[in-house]
Scaffold this active site. Structure first.
Site, PDB file in Angstrom:
ATOM      1  N   ASP A 156       0.825  -1.212   0.000  1.00  0.00           N
ATOM      2  CA  ASP A 156       0.000   0.000   0.000  1.00  0.00           C
ATOM      3  C   ASP A 156       0.856   1.258   0.000  1.00  0.00           C
ATOM      4  OD1 ASP A 156       0.951  -0.484   2.565  1.00  0.00           O
ATOM      5  OD2 ASP A 156      -1.016  -0.785   3.458  1.00  0.00           O
ATOM      6  N   ASP A 211      -7.569  -3.044  14.367  1.00  0.00           N
ATOM      7  CA  ASP A 211      -8.937  -3.402  13.996  1.00  0.00           C
ATOM      8  C   ASP A 211      -8.979  -4.572  13.009  1.00  0.00           C
ATOM      9  OD1 ASP A 211      -7.963  -2.243  11.709  1.00  0.00           O
ATOM     10  OD2 ASP A 211      -9.462  -0.639  11.592  1.00  0.00           O
ATOM     11  N   HIS A 231      -7.272  -4.996  10.176  1.00  0.00           N
ATOM     12  CA  HIS A 231      -7.094  -4.781   8.731  1.00  0.00           C
ATOM     13  C   HIS A 231      -5.739  -5.282   8.237  1.00  0.00           C
ATOM     14  CE1 HIS A 231      -5.337  -0.663   9.850  1.00  0.00           C
ATOM     15  NE2 HIS A 231      -4.433  -1.126   9.023  1.00  0.00           N
ATOM     16  N   GLU A 251      -9.674  -1.972   5.306  1.00  0.00           N
ATOM     17  CA  GLU A 251     -10.346  -1.618   6.549  1.00  0.00           C
ATOM     18  C   GLU A 251     -11.589  -2.490   6.763  1.00  0.00           C
ATOM     19  OE1 GLU A 251      -8.701   0.134   8.368  1.00  0.00           O
ATOM     20  OE2 GLU A 251      -8.256   2.163   7.671  1.00  0.00           O
TER      21      GLU A 251
HETATM   22  C1  GLP Z   1      -0.924   0.395   8.500  1.00  0.00           C
HETATM   23  C2  GLP Z   1      -0.496  -0.409   7.280  1.00  0.00           C
HETATM   24  C3  GLP Z   1      -0.678  -1.895   7.511  1.00  0.00           C
HETATM   25  C4  GLP Z   1      -0.060  -2.303   8.826  1.00  0.00           C
HETATM   26  C5  GLP Z   1      -0.729  -1.549   9.950  1.00  0.00           C
HETATM   27  C6  GLP Z   1      -0.172  -1.903  11.312  1.00  0.00           C
HETATM   28  O1  GLP Z   1      -2.279   0.593   8.531  1.00  0.00           O
HETATM   29  N1  GLP Z   1      -1.192  -0.042   6.101  1.00  0.00           N
HETATM   30  O2  GLP Z   1      -0.099  -2.609   6.434  1.00  0.00           O
HETATM   31  O3  GLP Z   1      -0.189  -3.696   9.018  1.00  0.00           O
HETATM   32  O4  GLP Z   1      -0.498  -0.167   9.728  1.00  0.00           O
HETATM   33  O5  GLP Z   1       0.967  -1.179  11.586  1.00  0.00           O
HETATM   34  P1  GLP Z   1       1.946  -1.500  12.764  1.00  0.00           P
HETATM   35  O6  GLP Z   1       2.736  -2.680  12.324  1.00  0.00           O
HETATM   36  O7  GLP Z   1       2.803  -0.285  12.887  1.00  0.00           O
HETATM   37  O8  GLP Z   1       1.138  -1.767  13.960  1.00  0.00           O
END
Ligand code: GLP
Length: 270
Positions: free
Chosen positions: A72, A141, A143, A148
C-alpha cells in the site's frame, strides 16, 4: 493456517526473517524466474527487515533475483515525504540489500489516474505469474494492508478511505496530529493477498490481541479482514506471547503443540 508463537518481538522477527530467507533460497530464483515477495510497512515488520539485512550481510541470502510489490501507499503525500511508504521501504530495507531498483514495485499515490495505477499494479503482479510470498502486518482493527473493516474479501488493488481508527493509530507517525494523516491510500485488496501462493503475517503486542483472536478463532468476516487468511491453503501467522492474550487456552496449546514438531527455519540457513 499455521500459528507460530514466539516468546517476544525479537524472536518473532528472527523467525520471520529466517523463514523468508529460507523460502527465497529454496526457490533458487533466477533473472528469468525471480522470487516475488509482497512487502508491508509499519512497525511490525521492522525487526524482520533488520534480520533479513543481517542475513544478507552474512551472505546467507541474496535479493538479486527478488522482485517486490508493496502492499500500500498513502495518496497525496510526496514520494520522498518522510512518512511515505516509499521512503519507509528504502530507508528500512532496500538501501541495505542488493535488490535491483527496477525490481521494486510501490504504488504511486500521486499518479494522475489512480484507478489506472491500481490496474497497472495488478497487471504487473500478473506478469510475474503472481506473488510467491506475501508478508504483512495487521492493524488493531484487524485490517491487512489498508483493507479496513467492511472491505470486500475478494477486493483487488484500489483506492481506500481510511477509518478514523487507522488515522488515529497512524497519527503517531505524523506528529500525533490526525489532520496530517492522509485520508486515503492505494492498497492491494484482500483478494490480491489471498491470490499469493503463501502468506505470512506478523502480529505482535497486546494491542493486536483482539485482531489475532478474530483472525484465528472468529468467523470469516469482512469486518476483520485478517480472517480471510482462514481460507488460504498456505498461510502463517507468526506472533508473540503478548498478542495471544485473547486466545482460548485450547487454541494456544493446540498451535504450540503442532509447532513443537516443526522445523525451525534457523536450521535451514546454515
Ligand atoms: C498500516 C499499514 C498496515 C499495517 C498496519 C499496522 O495501517 N497499512 O499494512 O499492518 O499499519 O501497523 P503497525 O505494524 O505499525 O502496527
Amino acid at each position: 493456517m499455521r500459528l507460530v508463537i514466539e516468546p517476544n518481538y525479537a524472536d518473532l522477527s528472527r523467525w520471520a526473517g529466517n523463514y523468508v530467507a529460507a523460502r527465497i533460497n529454496e526457490a533458487k530464483p533466477t533473472p528469468e524466474k525471480p522470487f516475488v515477495l509482497g512487502c508491508p510497512t509499519g512497525s511490525s515488520p521492522l525487526g524482520m527487515y533488520r534480520r533479513l539485512i543481517e542475513l544478507y550481510n552474512e551472505g546467507k541470502v541474496s535479493f538479486e533475483n527478488v522482485v517486490t510489490f508493496n502492499m500500500d501507499e498513502y495518496v497525496g503525500i510526496p514520494r520522498d515525504h518522510e512518512q511515505s511508504y516509499h521512503t519507509f521501504m528504502w530507508t528500512n530495507f532496500f538501501n541495505h540489500i542488493n535488490i535491483k531498483p527496477e525490481n521494486v514495485n510501490i504504488l504511486n499515490g500521486n499518479a494522475e489516474d489512480l484507478e489506472a495505477e491500481c490496474r497497472r499494479f495488478e497487471e504487473k503482479i500478473e506478469s510475474y505469474g503472481g506473488i510467491d510470498l506475501f508478508m504483512g502486518g495487521v492493524g488493531p482493527d484487524g485490517h491487512i494492508a489498508f483493507n479496513e473493516p467492511g472491505s470486500s474479501l475478494t477486493s483487488r488493488t484500489r483506492i481506500k478511505t481510511l477509518t478514523q481508527d487507522t488515522i488515529i493509530a497512524n497519527s503517531r507517525f505524523f506528529e500525533n496530529n490526525v489532520d496530517l494523516v492522509p485520508k486515503t491510500a492505494l492498497t492491494v485488496g484482500v483478494g490480491t493477498v489471498m491470490a499469493a501462493r503463501s502468506v505470512m503475517l506478523m502480529v505482535n503486542g497486546h494491542n493486536k490481541a483482539r485482531a489475532l483472536r478474530h483472525g484465528v478463532e472468529g468467523g470469516i468476516s469482512q469486518m476483520w479482514t485478517i480472517s480471510a487468511l482462514q481460507m488460504h491453503p498456505k498461510s502463517i501467522i507468526v506472533c508473540d506471547e503478548a498478542a495471544c492474550a485473547e486466545l482460548q487456552v485450547q487454541t494456544y496449546r493446540y498451535f504450540k503443540d503442532i509447532e513443537s514438531s516443526n522445523l525451525d527455519p534457523d536450521s535451514q540457513l546454515a
